[in-house]
Structures are given as structure tokens and as C-alpha cells.
Motif scaffolding. Sequence first.
Motif, PDB file in Angstrom:
ATOM      1  N   ARG A  50       0.827  -1.204   0.000  1.00  0.00           N
ATOM      2  CA  ARG A  50       0.000   0.000   0.000  1.00  0.00           C
ATOM      3  C   ARG A  50       0.860   1.253   0.000  1.00  0.00           C
ATOM      4  NH1 ARG A  50      -4.017   0.406   4.915  1.00  0.00           N
ATOM      5  NH2 ARG A  50      -4.756  -1.490   3.868  1.00  0.00           N
ATOM      6  N   LEU A  51       1.915   1.293   0.807  1.00  0.00           N
ATOM      7  CA  LEU A  51       2.769   2.479   0.879  1.00  0.00           C
ATOM      8  C   LEU A  51       3.501   2.711  -0.442  1.00  0.00           C
ATOM      9  CD1 LEU A  51       4.092   4.784   2.449  1.00  0.00           C
ATOM     10  CD2 LEU A  51       5.790   3.133   3.279  1.00  0.00           C
ATOM     11  N   PHE A  52       4.077   1.640  -1.011  1.00  0.00           N
ATOM     12  CA  PHE A  52       4.783   1.790  -2.286  1.00  0.00           C
ATOM     13  C   PHE A  52       3.841   2.250  -3.392  1.00  0.00           C
ATOM     14  CE2 PHE A  52       7.640  -1.525  -0.313  1.00  0.00           C
ATOM     15  CZ  PHE A  52       8.672  -0.629  -0.070  1.00  0.00           C
ATOM     16  N   PRO A 275      16.590  -7.367  -8.955  1.00  0.00           N
ATOM     17  CA  PRO A 275      15.238  -7.299  -9.539  1.00  0.00           C
ATOM     18  C   PRO A 275      14.131  -7.663  -8.562  1.00  0.00           C
ATOM     19  CG  PRO A 275      16.438  -9.208 -10.357  1.00  0.00           C
ATOM     20  CD  PRO A 275      17.417  -8.391  -9.609  1.00  0.00           C
ATOM     21  N   GLU A 276      14.452  -8.477  -7.537  1.00  0.00           N
ATOM     22  CA  GLU A 276      13.419  -8.859  -6.580  1.00  0.00           C
ATOM     23  C   GLU A 276      12.952  -7.665  -5.758  1.00  0.00           C
ATOM     24  OE1 GLU A 276      11.935 -11.681  -6.528  1.00  0.00           O
ATOM     25  OE2 GLU A 276      13.209 -12.446  -8.138  1.00  0.00           O
ATOM     26  N   LYS A 277      13.878  -6.789  -5.381  1.00  0.00           N
ATOM     27  CA  LYS A 277      13.475  -5.590  -4.646  1.00  0.00           C
ATOM     28  C   LYS A 277      12.664  -4.645  -5.523  1.00  0.00           C
ATOM     29  CE  LYS A 277      17.127  -5.478  -1.148  1.00  0.00           C
ATOM     30  NZ  LYS A 277      18.191  -4.662  -0.509  1.00  0.00           N
ATOM     31  N   LEU A 278      13.006  -4.565  -6.796  1.00  0.00           N
ATOM     32  CA  LEU A 278      12.230  -3.734  -7.709  1.00  0.00           C
ATOM     33  C   LEU A 278      10.810  -4.272  -7.847  1.00  0.00           C
ATOM     34  CD1 LEU A 278      12.201  -1.345  -9.667  1.00  0.00           C
ATOM     35  CD2 LEU A 278      12.969  -2.914 -11.458  1.00  0.00           C
ATOM     36  N   LYS A 279      10.671  -5.590  -7.920  1.00  0.00           N
ATOM     37  CA  LYS A 279       9.332  -6.187  -7.995  1.00  0.00           C
ATOM     38  C   LYS A 279       8.562  -5.958  -6.700  1.00  0.00           C
ATOM     39  CE  LYS A 279      10.757  -9.763 -11.266  1.00  0.00           C
ATOM     40  NZ  LYS A 279      10.940 -11.226 -11.480  1.00  0.00           N
ATOM     41  N   LEU A 280       9.287  -5.904  -5.582  1.00  0.00           N
ATOM     42  CA  LEU A 280       8.626  -5.622  -4.308  1.00  0.00           C
ATOM     43  C   LEU A 280       8.055  -4.202  -4.309  1.00  0.00           C
ATOM     44  CD1 LEU A 280       7.983  -6.372  -1.358  1.00  0.00           C
ATOM     45  CD2 LEU A 280      10.260  -5.505  -0.754  1.00  0.00           C
ATOM     46  N   VAL A 281       8.804  -3.247  -4.863  1.00  0.00           N
ATOM     47  CA  VAL A 281       8.323  -1.863  -4.914  1.00  0.00           C
ATOM     48  C   VAL A 281       7.076  -1.757  -5.790  1.00  0.00           C
ATOM     49  CG1 VAL A 281       8.918   0.477  -5.662  1.00  0.00           C
ATOM     50  CG2 VAL A 281      10.608  -0.913  -4.457  1.00  0.00           C
ATOM     51  N   PHE A 282       7.027  -2.523  -6.863  1.00  0.00           N
ATOM     52  CA  PHE A 282       5.890  -2.462  -7.787  1.00  0.00           C
ATOM     53  C   PHE A 282       4.847  -3.547  -7.493  1.00  0.00           C
ATOM     54  CE2 PHE A 282       8.963   0.054 -10.035  1.00  0.00           C
ATOM     55  CZ  PHE A 282       8.206   1.000 -10.700  1.00  0.00           C
TER      56      PHE A 282
END
Length: 326
Positions: A50-52, A275-282
Motif C-alpha cells: 500500500r505504501l509503495f 530485480p526482486e526488490k524492484l518487484k517488491l516496490v511495484f
Amino acid sequence: MTLWNGSFPFYPGTNACFPFDTTRAVIISVFLSMLATFIIILPGIRGRGRLFWFLRVVMGLFVGAVVLTIQFTRDWETGWVTANTSYKSFSHALVNADIGLHIGLAGVNITLVGNPVNQVNETINYNEHFAWSFNADYDHSYGEGLEKGLPSPILYVAEKFTTQSPCGVHRQYRISGHYASLTLWMAFCTWLISILLFSMPILLYGGYMLLLTATLMLFSLLFFFTARNTPKCPIQFGPASLKTEYGGSFWLTLATGLLCLLLGLGVIILNSVQPEKLKLVFNLDEGKGEEKVQDKSYPPAEPSSSVQDVLMVPVGELCEVTATQL
């Protein structure tokens, strides 16, 4: 008491200034309405995503609102001076006033505000716009100002930007403003494409579009910078001189361009390094996690014994069987 109560009969009354720019108000209202809509649906998003999601919405709307609003602002370059100057032609009366010059991409605004506002039996509060966009005639606007009998300080400053002026700054500002506006419209289009790519989601190419948006915004600043650094005629009001500096729109464009540059580089670097952290943000990891849980809870079924028996029969023992109908 004079025949016309102390005022000059051949000049029209002062035009009332609208309190704010309507174009800017409409654009800001539209983007604020979109932000309010997203805030309403925010509770429907579960988990830490929700925050991202909210940060992505705020950043996206902020960049779009800035790129679209600065097209119509008139404070890319501003300057003020306080001076005692003559008010109108055929009069020796002097007034103390604040004279402002505000240069935008499509024209120039000249303001005149008295100190105090009421002097020589008139309300001195002017804000005149002279456009130099390709569908406008600056010299014609200046001629209309002469016909209306605008105050002498406004006409004096406006005359510096005419095509016939020996200052020669009209062409530079007009062409640089046109190209700066064109690159900003291109930046708005690339911003829209980046929003679409992030929502599909194609994160890497969305980062590339953010980099292109930042590049176009910085190029618009470069175009305006070339006109800003051309030699200018001095604008003197007695001992006081009107000097201009970069305005709020210029610095806002620079800050937003650098923000897009950092965001685009961040997306590209995270996509290649983590890439896993980027997917977490999105919010792209939750769905895959659910699929993995489902795969672990339902292991693949083992083949039946009959199938295993058939597969274990040697090839040499296979024989042709002819079936006859009873």
C-alpha cells in the motif's frame, strides 16, 4: 477640483486583475481530483504494498502536473524594482511604485503596483501580458497598449522586447520559448508512456522513458538558458535598475528533471542488480508467492502402476495384436 475629478479624460480606467491564473488552477484541480480518487481506493490495497503504491501515485501525478503546468506559467525569469517614475504621458506627476517583469515561454508580463495603491486619484494596480508565441503578434499587442494609454513604466519595459527595439532580444526569447515548450510537450508524452509501461508492467522500459523525460526537461532549460544569457538593454528608472533572475518555474523544472533522472536510474540499476526488490516496490512478488504456495500444497500426482508396467515392458516383447469384432 478639476473638470474630470483630477483624472486624465483620454485614458480608460484600470482593468481589474484576476486574482490567479485560471489555466494553472484548472490543471492543478484536475490532478488533485485524481489524487483524491486514488486516496479513496487506497484502503482496498492490502499488505505493505500500500505504501509503495501510494508513493508511485504521488510521484507520477507530481511529475505530470509540473510538466503540464510550467507550459503556461509566466515566471521563468522575474525581476522587481521600486522607483519614483512618471505615471502617464503629458503629465509631470511622479508616483512611487513596484515595477515587475515576468518572462514566460509564450510572452512577458509587466506589473505596476503603487506604494500606496491609490495615488494621483487613481488605483495603480496593473498586470499586462504581451504574447510572442507563433500565433500572436507582440508588436500589435504593444500598439494596443499605446492606444489604451497604459502607464509609461509598462510601455517603457514592453518596448524593450519589440521587434524594432535596438535591444534585439525579441527573436531570442521567442525562438527559445518555442523550442522549450516543444520539448516540454514531448516530455509530457514520454511521462504518459512511462506510466503505461509501469502499469503493464514493463519496468525496464518504464525506467528508460523516465530517463527520456528527464532529458527533455533538462533540454528545455538549456533552450531557455541560451536566451537568458543574451546581452540585454538596461531598464533604468532614474537611479534604480530593473534586473531579472531565474524564476520559480525554471527551478521547479530543474528539480523535477533531476527527480525523473534519479528515479529512472534507480529503476534501471535495481532491475539489473536486485530485480526482486524492484518487484517488491511495484507489488509484483505477491502473486508469484501465492503461485509457489499453491504448487507446494498440491504436489504432482505419481503415475499409476499400470502405466509404469506398460513403460517397463521391453521393446522386444511387444507384438502386434489383431482385434476382431465379436
